[in-house]
Design a protein around this motif. Structure first.
Motif, PDB file in Angstrom:
ATOM      1  N   THR A  14     -12.051  41.377  -7.122  1.00 36.25           N
ATOM      2  CA  THR A  14     -11.969  41.698  -5.698  1.00 36.25           C
ATOM      3  C   THR A  14     -10.690  41.146  -5.097  1.00 36.25           C
ATOM      4  N   ALA A  18      -7.364  43.650  -3.807  1.00 33.45           N
ATOM      5  CA  ALA A  18      -6.946  43.710  -2.403  1.00 33.45           C
ATOM      6  C   ALA A  18      -5.440  43.907  -2.341  1.00 33.45           C
ATOM      7  N   LYS A  64      -3.733  34.837   3.018  1.00 34.11           N
ATOM      8  CA  LYS A  64      -4.860  34.549   3.912  1.00 34.11           C
ATOM      9  C   LYS A  64      -4.725  35.303   5.240  1.00 34.11           C
ATOM     10  N   LYS A  65      -3.509  35.461   5.725  1.00 36.22           N
ATOM     11  CA  LYS A  65      -3.307  36.166   7.000  1.00 36.22           C
ATOM     12  C   LYS A  65      -3.645  37.642   6.883  1.00 36.22           C
ATOM     13  N   GLU A  66      -3.388  38.243   5.735  1.00 33.55           N
ATOM     14  CA  GLU A  66      -3.551  39.680   5.561  1.00 33.55           C
ATOM     15  C   GLU A  66      -4.959  40.098   5.161  1.00 33.55           C
ATOM     16  N   HIS A  67      -5.832  39.158   4.862  1.00 37.73           N
ATOM     17  CA  HIS A  67      -7.149  39.533   4.368  1.00 37.73           C
ATOM     18  C   HIS A  67      -8.257  39.026   5.286  1.00 37.73           C
ATOM     19  N   SER A  68      -9.366  39.705   5.170  1.00 37.27           N
ATOM     20  CA  SER A  68     -10.517  39.348   6.006  1.00 37.27           C
ATOM     21  C   SER A  68     -11.124  38.023   5.532  1.00 37.27           C
ATOM     22  N   ALA A  69     -12.051  37.511   6.309  1.00 35.06           N
ATOM     23  CA  ALA A  69     -12.692  36.241   5.981  1.00 35.06           C
ATOM     24  C   ALA A  69     -13.443  36.321   4.664  1.00 35.06           C
ATOM     25  N   SER A  70     -14.076  37.460   4.371  1.00 37.03           N
ATOM     26  CA  SER A  70     -14.824  37.573   3.106  1.00 37.03           C
ATOM     27  C   SER A  70     -13.880  37.552   1.910  1.00 37.03           C
ATOM     28  N   ASP A  71     -12.713  38.221   2.032  1.00 38.64           N
ATOM     29  CA  ASP A  71     -11.733  38.173   0.945  1.00 38.64           C
ATOM     30  C   ASP A  71     -11.196  36.758   0.751  1.00 38.64           C
ATOM     31  N   GLN A  72     -10.956  36.063   1.859  1.00 39.17           N
ATOM     32  CA  GLN A  72     -10.477  34.685   1.768  1.00 39.17           C
ATOM     33  C   GLN A  72     -11.518  33.783   1.115  1.00 39.17           C
ATOM     34  N   ARG A  73     -12.781  34.043   1.411  1.00 44.61           N
ATOM     35  CA  ARG A  73     -13.838  33.204   0.824  1.00 44.61           C
ATOM     36  C   ARG A  73     -13.966  33.444  -0.669  1.00 44.61           C
TER      37      ARG A  73
END
Length: 155
Positions: A14, A18, A64-73
């Motif tokens: 995942t 991205a 981290k700036k370019e991705h949503s919170a779920s992607d960051q997690r």
């Protein structure tokens, strides 16, 4: 264990699937990052050392700036797995180092005890003689020459 591996593979897939725009990193870093992302796995692993700590921080912040919170997690979970593995390896190395040091102390103590026991069994050395010992075939004692007054009386 298989669940962890499957979860890690899912998280990594995942995270890698991205889209990541490298243009926001700056010209020099963008070129190196694009080259890293397009390289085969072996080459990419070799290129990882070329990134400084500051470069890695910039890339992580941009991701981290370019991705949503779920992607960051998901990214956090993969980081956590790497951190735990590193801690496990470090703990094993410390344990084996400790065991090696204890073994060295045991070996040294054993040799010291054996040496002490051996020195206690040896007979005491004979005291050194004050006068030198001469061999049995010493020079013969010379007789005195006869005196000319032998047989004459003195007055």
């Amino acid at each position: 264990m298989q669940i962890r591996v499957a979860f890690f593979a899912l998280a990594l897939t995942t995270a890698l699937s991205a889209d990541f725009d490298t243009e926001s990193l700056g010209k020099g870093l963008t070129e190196r990052t694009d080259k890293f992302l397009s390289a085969p796995t072996g080459d990419a692993r070799a290129q990882m050392a070329q990134f400084s700590d500051e470069d890695l921080q910039k890339i992580t912040t941009a991701f981290k700036k370019e991705h949503s919170a779920s992607d960051q997690r998901i990214f956090w979970l993969s980081e956590e797995l790497y951190r735990r593995n590193a801690e496990r390896v470090a703990a094993e190395r410390i344990k084996f180092l400790y065991l090696a040091v204890v073994a060295a102390f045991i070996i040294l103590t054993g040799f010291a005890l054996l040496t002490y026991r051996q020195s206690r069994r040896l007979p005491a050395p004979a005291p050194a003689a004050a006068t030198p010992v001469f061999p049995a075939t010493a020079e013969p004692v010379r007789k005195r020459p006869a005196s000319p007054t032998k047989g004459k009386r003195r007055k």
